[in-house]
Design a protein around this motif. Structure first.
Motif: not given
Length: 87
Positions: A27-32
């Motif tokens: 959730s800390w990373f911009p993953i779709g």
């Protein structure tokens, strides 16, 4: 049979805890949200996290639900293993 069931419960709790931890880290990373890994993690962890999110408010930007869920999983798994083993 009791040993097998106790091991299964312990392993199941560890896998769920790992899934919750990985979901929190991702959730800390911009993953779709359409990423297959994210979809699987959401499907596995939502039955645990959603009810807890209704009870536990976020503190500012921090969602403590994953940490609380992992602690609760471990406590419940320990109780279940002790019941199965007859301790």
């Amino acid at each position: 049979m009791a040993v097998f069931l106790a091991n299964f419960i312990g392993l199941f709790a560890q896998i769920l805890s790992l899934a919750i931890f990985v979901r929190a880290i991702l959730s800390w990373f911009p993953i779709g949200g359409d990423n297959p890994l994210v979809v699987v993690l959401v499907q596995i962890t939502d039955p645990i996290l959603v009810p807890l999110r209704r009870l536990i408010p976020t503190i500012g930007m921090f969602d403590l639900t994953p940490m609380i869920a992992i602690v609760l999983l471990n406590v419940i798994a320990d109780l279940a293993v002790n019941l199965v083993r007859g301790l």
